[in-house]
Design a protein around this motif. Structure first.
Motif, PDB file in Angstrom:
ATOM      1  N   ALA A  63       0.621  -1.232  -0.157  1.00 43.79           N
ATOM      2  CA  ALA A  63      -0.119  -0.054   0.116  1.00 43.79           C
ATOM      3  C   ALA A  63       0.885   1.457   0.206  1.00 43.79           C
ATOM      4  N   THR A  64       1.868   1.252   0.827  1.00 39.04           N
ATOM      5  CA  THR A  64       3.020   2.477   0.820  1.00 39.04           C
ATOM      6  C   THR A  64       3.674   2.587  -0.490  1.00 39.04           C
ATOM      7  N   ARG A  65       3.789   1.350  -1.088  1.00 34.60           N
ATOM      8  CA  ARG A  65       4.457   1.522  -2.343  1.00 34.60           C
ATOM      9  C   ARG A  65       3.426   2.234  -3.442  1.00 34.60           C
ATOM     10  N   LEU A  66       2.368   1.536  -3.356  1.00 35.38           N
ATOM     11  CA  LEU A  66       1.386   2.210  -4.422  1.00 35.38           C
ATOM     12  C   LEU A  66       1.129   3.721  -4.357  1.00 35.38           C
ATOM     13  N   LEU A  67       0.987   3.811  -2.973  1.00 38.33           N
ATOM     14  CA  LEU A  67       0.941   5.497  -2.663  1.00 38.33           C
ATOM     15  C   LEU A  67       2.071   6.404  -3.067  1.00 38.33           C
ATOM     16  N   LYS A  68       3.140   5.758  -2.846  1.00 36.34           N
ATOM     17  CA  LYS A  68       4.390   6.615  -3.342  1.00 36.34           C
ATOM     18  C   LYS A  68       4.356   6.464  -5.073  1.00 36.34           C
ATOM     19  N   ASP A  69       4.002   5.521  -5.532  1.00 33.03           N
ATOM     20  CA  ASP A  69       3.906   5.602  -6.880  1.00 33.03           C
ATOM     21  C   ASP A  69       2.763   6.663  -7.462  1.00 33.03           C
ATOM     22  N   GLY A  70       2.013   7.204  -6.669  1.00 34.21           N
ATOM     23  CA  GLY A  70       1.112   8.192  -7.056  1.00 34.21           C
ATOM     24  C   GLY A  70      -0.379   7.622  -7.349  1.00 34.21           C
ATOM     25  N   GLY A  71      -0.881   6.419  -6.542  1.00 37.43           N
ATOM     26  CA  GLY A  71      -1.858   5.896  -6.525  1.00 37.43           C
ATOM     27  C   GLY A  71      -2.901   6.439  -5.365  1.00 37.43           C
ATOM     28  N   ARG A  72      -4.151   6.141  -5.282  1.00 37.69           N
ATOM     29  CA  ARG A  72      -5.161   6.609  -4.517  1.00 37.69           C
ATOM     30  C   ARG A  72      -5.222   5.346  -3.901  1.00 37.69           C
ATOM     31  N   VAL A  73      -4.993   4.941  -2.484  1.00 37.01           N
ATOM     32  CA  VAL A  73      -4.933   3.721  -1.905  1.00 37.01           C
ATOM     33  C   VAL A  73      -6.135   3.551  -0.656  1.00 37.01           C
ATOM     34  N   VAL A  74      -6.950   2.406  -0.859  1.00 34.73           N
ATOM     35  CA  VAL A  74      -7.525   1.871   0.347  1.00 34.73           C
ATOM     36  C   VAL A  74      -6.689   0.896   1.086  1.00 34.73           C
ATOM     37  N   PHE A  75      -6.505   1.193   2.394  1.00 38.15           N
ATOM     38  CA  PHE A  75      -5.666   0.495   3.415  1.00 38.15           C
ATOM     39  C   PHE A  75      -6.698  -0.269   4.017  1.00 38.15           C
ATOM     40  N   GLY A  76      -7.228  -1.471   3.654  1.00 40.02           N
ATOM     41  CA  GLY A  76      -8.222  -2.059   4.222  1.00 40.02           C
ATOM     42  C   GLY A  76      -7.665  -3.457   5.137  1.00 40.02           C
ATOM     43  N   ASP A  77      -8.323  -3.245   6.452  1.00 39.82           N
ATOM     44  CA  ASP A  77      -7.650  -4.512   7.371  1.00 39.82           C
ATOM     45  C   ASP A  77      -8.780  -4.493   8.368  1.00 39.82           C
ATOM     46  N   LEU A  78      -8.785  -5.761   8.962  1.00 37.26           N
ATOM     47  CA  LEU A  78      -9.331  -6.277  10.119  1.00 37.26           C
ATOM     48  C   LEU A  78      -9.130  -5.388  11.226  1.00 37.26           C
ATOM     49  N   ASP A  79      -7.915  -5.053  11.420  1.00 37.66           N
ATOM     50  CA  ASP A  79      -7.366  -4.152  12.636  1.00 37.66           C
ATOM     51  C   ASP A  79      -7.155  -2.654  11.939  1.00 37.66           C
ATOM     52  N   GLY A  80      -8.584  -2.238  11.911  1.00 31.90           N
ATOM     53  CA  GLY A  80      -8.908  -0.662  11.452  1.00 31.90           C
ATOM     54  C   GLY A  80      -8.055   0.251  12.150  1.00 31.90           C
ATOM     55  N   THR A  81      -7.743   0.068  13.199  1.00 29.62           N
ATOM     56  CA  THR A  81      -7.072   1.269  14.244  1.00 29.62           C
ATOM     57  C   THR A  81      -5.630   1.431  13.749  1.00 29.62           C
ATOM     58  N   GLU A  82      -5.034   0.195  13.668  1.00 36.31           N
ATOM     59  CA  GLU A  82      -3.656   0.181  13.109  1.00 36.31           C
ATOM     60  C   GLU A  82      -3.826   0.827  11.506  1.00 36.31           C
ATOM     61  N   ALA A  83      -4.656   0.406  10.962  1.00 35.42           N
ATOM     62  CA  ALA A  83      -4.835   0.879   9.355  1.00 35.42           C
ATOM     63  C   ALA A  83      -4.995   2.773   9.459  1.00 35.42           C
ATOM     64  N   GLU A  84      -5.625   2.947  10.388  1.00 35.92           N
ATOM     65  CA  GLU A  84      -5.999   4.587  10.433  1.00 35.92           C
ATOM     66  C   GLU A  84      -4.571   5.109  10.631  1.00 35.92           C
ATOM     67  N   ARG A  85      -3.952   4.553  11.880  1.00 40.06           N
ATOM     68  CA  ARG A  85      -2.549   5.015  12.287  1.00 40.06           C
ATOM     69  C   ARG A  85      -1.687   5.200  11.165  1.00 40.06           C
ATOM     70  N   ARG A  86      -1.476   4.042  10.305  1.00 40.99           N
ATOM     71  CA  ARG A  86      -0.689   4.031   9.439  1.00 40.99           C
ATOM     72  C   ARG A  86      -0.994   5.092   8.333  1.00 40.99           C
ATOM     73  N   VAL A  87      -2.110   5.321   7.932  1.00 41.36           N
ATOM     74  CA  VAL A  87      -2.525   6.095   6.908  1.00 41.36           C
ATOM     75  C   VAL A  87      -2.115   7.668   7.363  1.00 41.36           C
ATOM     76  N   GLY A  88      -2.498   7.941   8.759  1.00 42.24           N
ATOM     77  CA  GLY A  88      -2.082   9.160   9.362  1.00 42.24           C
ATOM     78  C   GLY A  88      -0.802   9.684   9.138  1.00 42.24           C
ATOM     79  N   LEU A  89       0.143   8.428   9.178  1.00 41.17           N
ATOM     80  CA  LEU A  89       1.534   8.935   9.353  1.00 41.17           C
ATOM     81  C   LEU A  89       1.894   9.091   7.735  1.00 41.17           C
ATOM     82  N   LEU A  90       1.359   8.197   6.967  1.00 41.82           N
ATOM     83  CA  LEU A  90       1.709   8.421   5.252  1.00 41.82           C
ATOM     84  C   LEU A  90       1.207   9.598   4.585  1.00 41.82           C
ATOM     85  N   ASP A  91      -0.099  10.013   4.847  1.00 37.37           N
ATOM     86  CA  ASP A  91      -0.842  11.062   4.052  1.00 37.37           C
ATOM     87  C   ASP A  91      -1.634  11.803   5.226  1.00 37.37           C
ATOM     88  N   SER A  92      -0.828  12.652   5.803  1.00 34.03           N
ATOM     89  CA  SER A  92      -1.814  13.465   6.640  1.00 34.03           C
ATOM     90  C   SER A  92      -2.777  14.267   6.050  1.00 34.03           C
TER      91      SER A  92
END
Ligand SMILES: NC(=O)c1ccc[n+]([C@@H]2O[C@H](COP(=O)([O-])OP(=O)(O)OC[C@H]3O[C@@H](n4cnc5c(N)ncnc54)[C@H](O)[C@@H]3O)[C@@H](O)[C@H]2O)c1
Length: 253
Positions: A27-56
């Motif tokens: 997901a990080t690589r696709l974002l870096k490559d210019g994509g719009r990315v849905v981070f889907g996970d059973l662990d929504g809290t961690e997905a949310e945290r990661r997204v916050g760090l990568l794309d404020s």
């Protein structure tokens, strides 16, 4: 420094199991490559945290609670980017579990069902939800994260090996089904990659798997992400239903 694939710019991607490990690296690589990315996970809290760090700004990302074993949850995870960005171009079926490493007589019904339902059922549900959108636009890339276990079979990993062999079969069948529609479906088969999933299996099992790798080391999630990014791009144009090895030399096919 990783090379950017210009042709992913603007593409909408869903990555399942994107809160950590290989899914996060993809997901990080696709974002870096210019994509719009849905981070889907059973662990929504961690997905949310990661997204916050990568794309404020949140402009090119969405974090969603997703359970790939529940068709309604999968549908909602597909509807969200379709509503916001108008479609889905890329699906990376990565969510998975290893299950317990035990000999067959000791496996419970639940060991069997849980691994099959997440690792194989999840791929089926996600593909089924996404393909009609890709068919409408006449373009799509689906990458399924299978495993060397699905090619070779690992002892003490019967459900996992069977599920991943199933993912390879699904990939081949769907690749052929969509071959003339601009939608390419491929699988990758990593050997041991250093992620949290290794905590689910015994140290002896990890040792066995690493001992089978001619390069004599584990792989990195970023190495898998680089291969997946290419498979998601326009540069991958004449491969479908194919299985791409990333096993440090363990598989020679
Ligand atoms: N790490 C390896 O050695 C290795 C080797 C070959 C293949 N794989 C495959 O790569 C994929 C990712 O593995 P990883 O090592 O990054 O694992 P991981 O345990 O680090 O991450 C897996 C992620 O999937 C999520 N997940 C689990 N069940 C889910 C569900 N029902 N719905 C949505 N999300 C769910 C988890 O919350 C977690 O964030 C898996 O399919 C795995 O089988 C891993």
């Amino acid at each position: 420094m990783q090379q950017e694939s210009e042709n992913i710019t603007g593409r909408v991607a869903i990555v399942t199991g994107a809160a950590r490990g290989i899914g996060l690296a993809v997901a990080t690589r696709l974002l870096k490559d210019g994509g719009r990315v849905v981070f889907g996970d059973l662990d929504g809290t961690e997905a949310e945290r990661r997204v916050g760090l990568l794309d404020s700004s949140g402009d090119r990302t969405m974090a969603l609670v997703l359970d790939v074993t529940r068709p309604a949850s999968v549908r909602a995870a597909v509807d969200a980017p379709v509503d916001r960005w108008g479609g889905v171009d890329i699906l990376v079926n990565n969510a998975g579990i290893a299950g317990r490493s035990l000999p067959l007589p000791e496996l419970t019904d639940d060991d069997w069902r849980s691994v099959l339902e997440i690792d194989l059922g999840g791929v089926f549900y996600c593909c089924r939800a996404v393909v009609p959108h890709m068919q409408r636009q006449g373009w799509g890339r689906i990458v399924n994260i299978a495993s060397i276990a699905g090619k070779e079979g690992n002892p003490n990993a019967i459900p996992y090996s069977a599920a991943k062999a199933g993912v390879i079969g699904l990939t081949k069948a769907l690749g052929k089904e969509l071959a003339t529609q601009g939608i390419l479906v491929n699988a990758v088969t990593p050997a041991v990659i250093e992620t949290d999933i290794l905590r689910q299996v015994s140290p002896e099992h990890v040792k066995y798997m690493v001992s089978r790798i001619p390069m004599g080391r584990t792989g990195r999630a970023e190495e898998v992400a680089a291969l997946v990014a290419w498979l998601c791009s326009d540069e991958c144009s004449f491969s479908t239903g194919a299985v791409f090895d990333i096993s440090g030399g363990r598989a020679t096919y």
